[in-house]
Design a protein around this motif. Sequence first.
Motif, mmCIF file in Angstrom:
data_model
loop_
_atom_site.group_PDB
_atom_site.id
_atom_site.type_symbol
_atom_site.label_atom_id
_atom_site.label_comp_id
_atom_site.label_asym_id
_atom_site.label_seq_id
_atom_site.Cartn_x
_atom_site.Cartn_y
_atom_site.Cartn_z
ATOM 1 N N UNK A 8 1.029 -1.268 -0.051
ATOM 2 C CA UNK A 8 0.089 0.033 0.191
ATOM 3 C C UNK A 8 0.831 1.107 0.039
ATOM 4 N N UNK A 9 0.688 2.200 -0.649
ATOM 5 C CA UNK A 9 1.522 3.140 -1.200
ATOM 6 C C UNK A 9 1.460 4.482 -0.091
ATOM 7 N N UNK A 10 0.372 4.519 0.672
ATOM 8 C CA UNK A 10 0.110 5.679 1.288
ATOM 9 C C UNK A 10 0.314 5.211 2.775
ATOM 10 N N UNK A 11 0.921 6.245 3.535
ATOM 11 C CA UNK A 11 1.315 6.200 5.041
ATOM 12 C C UNK A 11 2.545 5.641 5.555
ATOM 13 N N UNK A 12 2.693 5.511 6.812
ATOM 14 C CA UNK A 12 3.901 4.832 7.031
ATOM 15 C C UNK A 12 3.648 3.610 8.116
ATOM 16 N N UNK A 13 4.121 2.329 7.594
ATOM 17 C CA UNK A 13 3.637 1.443 8.512
ATOM 18 C C UNK A 13 3.655 1.472 9.895
ATOM 19 N N UNK A 14 2.712 1.113 10.601
ATOM 20 C CA UNK A 14 2.610 1.057 11.877
ATOM 21 C C UNK A 14 2.091 2.416 12.415
ATOM 22 N N UNK A 15 1.656 3.328 11.551
ATOM 23 C CA UNK A 15 1.322 4.661 11.933
ATOM 24 C C UNK A 15 -0.064 4.871 11.028
ATOM 25 N N UNK A 16 -1.085 5.107 11.958
ATOM 26 C CA UNK A 16 -2.801 5.405 11.521
ATOM 27 C C UNK A 16 -2.578 6.830 10.667
ATOM 28 N N UNK A 17 -3.509 6.633 9.592
ATOM 29 C CA UNK A 17 -3.568 7.819 8.729
ATOM 30 C C UNK A 17 -4.139 9.162 9.492
ATOM 31 N N UNK A 18 -3.400 10.368 9.276
ATOM 32 C CA UNK A 18 -3.999 11.691 9.485
ATOM 33 C C UNK A 18 -4.519 12.374 8.383
ATOM 34 N N UNK A 19 -4.950 13.627 8.565
ATOM 35 C CA UNK A 19 -5.671 14.294 7.532
ATOM 36 C C UNK A 19 -4.785 14.193 6.093
ATOM 37 N N UNK A 20 -3.481 14.241 6.170
ATOM 38 C CA UNK A 20 -2.605 14.497 4.823
ATOM 39 C C UNK A 20 -2.668 13.109 4.297
ATOM 40 N N UNK A 21 -2.667 11.809 5.027
ATOM 41 C CA UNK A 21 -2.970 10.830 4.167
ATOM 42 C C UNK A 21 -4.163 10.386 3.613
ATOM 43 N N UNK A 22 -5.278 10.804 4.373
ATOM 44 C CA UNK A 22 -6.613 10.602 3.991
ATOM 45 C C UNK A 22 -6.592 11.449 2.752
ATOM 46 N N UNK A 23 -6.317 12.676 2.539
ATOM 47 C CA UNK A 23 -6.140 13.628 1.515
ATOM 48 C C UNK A 23 -5.536 12.937 0.257
ATOM 49 N N UNK A 24 -4.171 12.175 0.449
ATOM 50 C CA UNK A 24 -3.633 11.543 -0.481
ATOM 51 C C UNK A 24 -4.360 10.556 -1.048
ATOM 52 N N UNK A 25 -5.036 9.765 -0.134
ATOM 53 C CA UNK A 25 -5.793 8.480 -0.609
ATOM 54 C C UNK A 25 -7.011 9.027 -1.524
ATOM 55 N N UNK A 26 -7.625 10.151 -1.178
ATOM 56 C CA UNK A 26 -8.752 10.833 -1.973
ATOM 57 C C UNK A 26 -8.566 11.238 -3.142
ATOM 58 N N UNK A 27 -7.311 11.784 -3.247
ATOM 59 C CA UNK A 27 -6.775 12.345 -4.404
ATOM 60 C C UNK A 27 -6.537 11.233 -5.617
ATOM 61 N N UNK A 28 -6.245 9.926 -5.289
ATOM 62 C CA UNK A 28 -6.236 8.828 -6.033
ATOM 63 C C UNK A 28 -7.392 8.180 -6.707
ATOM 64 N N UNK A 29 -8.755 8.725 -5.761
ATOM 65 C CA UNK A 29 -9.793 8.122 -6.313
ATOM 66 C C UNK A 29 -10.320 8.695 -7.606
ATOM 67 N N UNK A 30 -10.912 7.968 -8.506
ATOM 68 C CA UNK A 30 -11.451 8.775 -9.627
ATOM 69 C C UNK A 30 -12.987 8.118 -10.084
ATOM 70 N N UNK A 31 -13.703 8.860 -10.610
ATOM 71 C CA UNK A 31 -14.973 8.363 -11.267
ATOM 72 C C UNK A 31 -14.907 7.514 -12.194
ATOM 73 N N UNK A 32 -15.294 6.232 -12.170
ATOM 74 C CA UNK A 32 -15.273 5.187 -13.178
ATOM 75 C C UNK A 32 -16.690 4.698 -13.836
ATOM 76 N N UNK A 33 -17.845 5.306 -13.212
ATOM 77 C CA UNK A 33 -19.149 4.927 -13.719
ATOM 78 C C UNK A 33 -20.027 5.956 -13.315
ATOM 79 N N UNK A 34 -21.363 5.763 -13.683
ATOM 80 C CA UNK A 34 -22.399 6.830 -13.482
ATOM 81 C C UNK A 34 -23.073 6.415 -12.578
ATOM 82 N N UNK A 35 -23.560 6.833 -11.191
ATOM 83 C CA UNK A 35 -24.714 6.593 -10.583
ATOM 84 C C UNK A 35 -25.949 7.035 -11.025
ATOM 85 N N UNK A 36 -26.061 8.353 -11.833
ATOM 86 C CA UNK A 36 -27.179 8.646 -12.349
ATOM 87 C C UNK A 36 -27.776 7.595 -13.452
ATOM 88 N N UNK A 37 -26.716 7.137 -14.463
ATOM 89 C CA UNK A 37 -27.203 6.510 -15.641
ATOM 90 C C UNK A 37 -27.313 5.134 -15.247
#
Length: 307
Positions: A8-37
């Motif tokens: 897993x590319x985010x965070x430091x092993x043995x250390x829980x995520x903080x706001x910075x790591x959650x932000x990094x994780x969120x930045x990696x997420x992309x929309x792949x299909x449509x809820x509306x459609x």
Amino acid sequence: MSIAPAFHPIGTPGVAWGAAERGQWLARQSRQRSYREDVVDAIDRLRTRFDVEDYGRLVYGEEAYPLYAVRSRDWHDERPVVLVTGGVHGYETSGVHGALRFLDLYAADYADRVNLLVVPCVSPWAYERIHRWNPDAIDPNRSFVEDSPAGESAALMRLVAPLQGRVRVHVDLHETTDSDESEFRPALAARDGKPFEPGEIPDGFYLVGDTANPQSDFQRAIIEAVAKVTHIAPADARGEIIGSPVVAPGVINYPLKPLGLCASITGARYTTTTEVYPDSPRATPEQCNEAQATAVRAAIDYALAHH
């Protein structure tokens, strides 16, 4: 089957995520299909046969997601209530489409016998990203608790609150996928600063009952019905499925309420969580959707026969 997890590319092993790591994780997420459609348009096509309720709205940044529940049009208070939920984990595709399939093809069979309340997609943001969590890196299916930190969970609990004590059946539709082991469990370990312990993905359909209210005959009836559609997951060499003892073919139990799981929210007599395995070479998407719809039908049939 065993899946080799990627580092897993985010965070430091043995250390829980903080706001910075959650932000990094969120930045990696992309929309792949449509809820509306995929979902909203399908629900719209059901409006001629059902009542559709807008039960909430999730706003994440510049994106807003209306939340929809589909109700029996001919609702009578003396009838038992059946709740069906799908897409609590948005990436578990057949849960969403199995709920829609049940509404389209089979719900009419129960029109004069039960009140149906179906929520096809509890987590639309995660549905679009094919993810387990919401944008705050929170798992909605561990968040059905008082003062829930997940908007998805809180909205669903508000919807069903007036029905407490009246729901006879709750079927929560899920999947267990190869990505659980290759992606989502490693991410969970990284998020919480814990070591990742590899597990094994079962090949086939199984159910999760409630340790406090197992209803073994009910679970067995669903397994027998679904076995005609797709194969049932066998126990592993330890007699377990995903680390829990197999109590009957294709059935394990969890303590639903203490874990904050969706199937605990109504206190229904008959509750189950389905788990379809869409990555099996022995199952097609059509089979997975039909397995979910079949599980709902079998659950209702059993509850009506054992009133």
